[in-house]
Design a protein around this motif. Structure first.
Motif, PDB file in Angstrom:
ATOM      1  N   PRO A  86       0.791  -1.239   0.000  1.00  0.00           N
ATOM      2  CA  PRO A  86       0.000   0.000   0.000  1.00  0.00           C
ATOM      3  C   PRO A  86       0.824   1.291   0.000  1.00  0.00           C
ATOM      4  CG  PRO A  86       0.042  -0.944   2.192  1.00  0.00           C
ATOM      5  CD  PRO A  86       0.750  -1.925   1.306  1.00  0.00           C
ATOM      6  N   TYR A  87       2.123   1.181   0.266  1.00  0.00           N
ATOM      7  CA  TYR A  87       2.954   2.383   0.328  1.00  0.00           C
ATOM      8  C   TYR A  87       3.726   2.551  -0.980  1.00  0.00           C
ATOM      9  CZ  TYR A  87       1.909   1.713   5.264  1.00  0.00           C
ATOM     10  OH  TYR A  87       1.274   1.532   6.451  1.00  0.00           O
ATOM     11  N   LEU A  99       9.145   4.041   3.705  1.00  0.00           N
ATOM     12  CA  LEU A  99       9.508   4.786   2.505  1.00  0.00           C
ATOM     13  C   LEU A  99      10.650   5.769   2.752  1.00  0.00           C
ATOM     14  CD1 LEU A  99       6.116   5.600   0.751  1.00  0.00           C
ATOM     15  CD2 LEU A  99       7.908   4.075  -0.019  1.00  0.00           C
ATOM     16  N   LYS A 100      10.868   6.137   4.033  1.00  0.00           N
ATOM     17  CA  LYS A 100      11.913   7.124   4.328  1.00  0.00           C
ATOM     18  C   LYS A 100      13.274   6.626   3.834  1.00  0.00           C
ATOM     19  CE  LYS A 100       9.771   9.321   8.336  1.00  0.00           C
ATOM     20  NZ  LYS A 100       9.894   9.612   9.801  1.00  0.00           N
ATOM     21  N   ILE A 101      13.550   5.329   4.023  1.00  0.00           N
ATOM     22  CA  ILE A 101      14.822   4.765   3.569  1.00  0.00           C
ATOM     23  C   ILE A 101      14.927   4.852   2.053  1.00  0.00           C
ATOM     24  CG2 ILE A 101      16.203   2.658   3.463  1.00  0.00           C
ATOM     25  CD1 ILE A 101      14.959   1.839   6.134  1.00  0.00           C
ATOM     26  N   HIS A 102      13.841   4.483   1.360  1.00  0.00           N
ATOM     27  CA  HIS A 102      13.838   4.548  -0.094  1.00  0.00           C
ATOM     28  C   HIS A 102      13.985   5.979  -0.585  1.00  0.00           C
ATOM     29  CE1 HIS A 102      12.601   4.120  -4.283  1.00  0.00           C
ATOM     30  NE2 HIS A 102      11.712   5.067  -4.048  1.00  0.00           N
ATOM     31  N   MET A 103      13.314   6.926   0.063  1.00  0.00           N
ATOM     32  CA  MET A 103      13.318   8.317  -0.385  1.00  0.00           C
ATOM     33  C   MET A 103      14.718   8.916  -0.368  1.00  0.00           C
ATOM     34  SD  MET A 103      10.329   9.017  -1.393  1.00  0.00           S
ATOM     35  CE  MET A 103      10.475  10.797  -1.582  1.00  0.00           C
ATOM     36  N   ARG A 104      15.599   8.349   0.455  1.00  0.00           N
ATOM     37  CA  ARG A 104      16.975   8.860   0.496  1.00  0.00           C
ATOM     38  C   ARG A 104      17.681   8.693  -0.837  1.00  0.00           C
ATOM     39  NH1 ARG A 104      18.192   5.804   6.139  1.00  0.00           N
ATOM     40  NH2 ARG A 104      16.953   7.155   7.512  1.00  0.00           N
TER      41      ARG A 104
END
Length: 276
Positions: free
Chosen positions: A233-234, A248-253
């Motif tokens: 869902p994210y 998602l914070k890790i991916h957004m980096r």
């Protein structure tokens, strides 16, 4: 007026109240006369007893003379401290006469008693929701309107319920009024304490319908079930990346690093670019 007996007792001439202290009967008579001689200097409120005026004045001055000895909780009214202490002691002096329900505050019991009424007079105009109190209907309606009238003065947090704001404020104050009776664990909300207590009991009440997996929290179960359903869902707003967990914070980096490198490249002077 009151009457003094030969036994040196002071009797109320309106009801059966009696006392050996004259000041007590004087205060008692005000319950019949409605007299309120003690006035607040900050607002228009008046009180029949000086002690009530002092506690009320604290709400204007911000003075909180009543402190919990087990945590950082402070309050302006002694009664609030008594109610707060029940969080630590677990005392539940109020019980329902119709079932086994017990609670720490009389207001909670009054609200519970409504659950024994079959009639639910208040209904939502947007869905089938019905309730016993109009205050509950107002809270429910905010789910449809998205209204969030409560906000934090220290950050951008907003919410639809005052309880949620009070719980959020503990993030800033560091207050942890809930404590484990078996170890030194403390937390800011009752849900976390219930979850923690399971570490002592070994109970895993939530089980997966697809396999033998069991856990202590519904949130962990929801994430686990996605390993069976494949639900993710994210999603990232910059690319097609999706995740089953809210990480998602890790991916957004990966995107912020690309932007940072691009800014560094653009900021190079023509001289620097000519030597690169």
């Amino acid at each position: 007026m009151y009457i003094r007996t030969p036994e040196k007792l002071f009797l109320c001439n309106i009801c059966s109240y009696k006392t050996a202290d004259k000041s007590n009967v004087v205060r008692h008579m005000r319950t019949h006369t409605g007299e309120k001689p003690h006035a607040c200097e900050f607002c228009d409120l008046k009180f029949s007893q000086k002690s009530n005026l002092i506690q009320h004045t604290n709400t204007h001055t911000g003075k909180k003379p009543y402190c919990c000895e087990q945590c950082d909780y402070k309050c302006t009214v002694k009664h609030n401290l008594i109610c707060h202490m029940r969080i630590h002691t677990g005392e539940k002096p109020y019980s329902c006469e119709n079932c086994d329900f017990k609670c720490a505050q009389i207001s909670t019991l009054k609200y519970h008693m409504l659950s024994h009424r079959s009639e639910k007079p208040y209904s939502c105009k947007s869905c089938d929701y019905k309730c016993l109190q109009i205050s509950d209907l107002r809270k429910h309606t905010r789910r449809h309107t998205g209204e969030k009238p409560y906000f934090c003065e220290q950050c951008d947090y907003t919410c639809s319920r005052k309880y949620s704001l009070n719980r959020h404020m503990r993030i800033h104050t560091g207050e942890k009024p809930y404590s484990c009776e078996l170890c030194d664990f403390r937390c800011s909300n009752s849900t976390s304490l219930k979850t923690h207590m399971m570490t002592h009991t070994g109970v895993n009440p939530f089980s997966c319908q697809y396999c033998d997996y069991k856990c202590k929290k519904t949130s962990d179960l929801i994430i686990h079930v996605r390993t069976h359903t494949g639900e993710k869902p994210y999603s990232c707003e910059y690319c097609g990346y999706k995740s089953a967990r809210g990480n998602l914070k890790i991916h957004m980096r990966t995107h912020t690093r690309k932007k940072s490198n691009l800014r560094k490249l653009v900021s190079k002077t023509p001289h620097e670019n000519s030597h690169s």
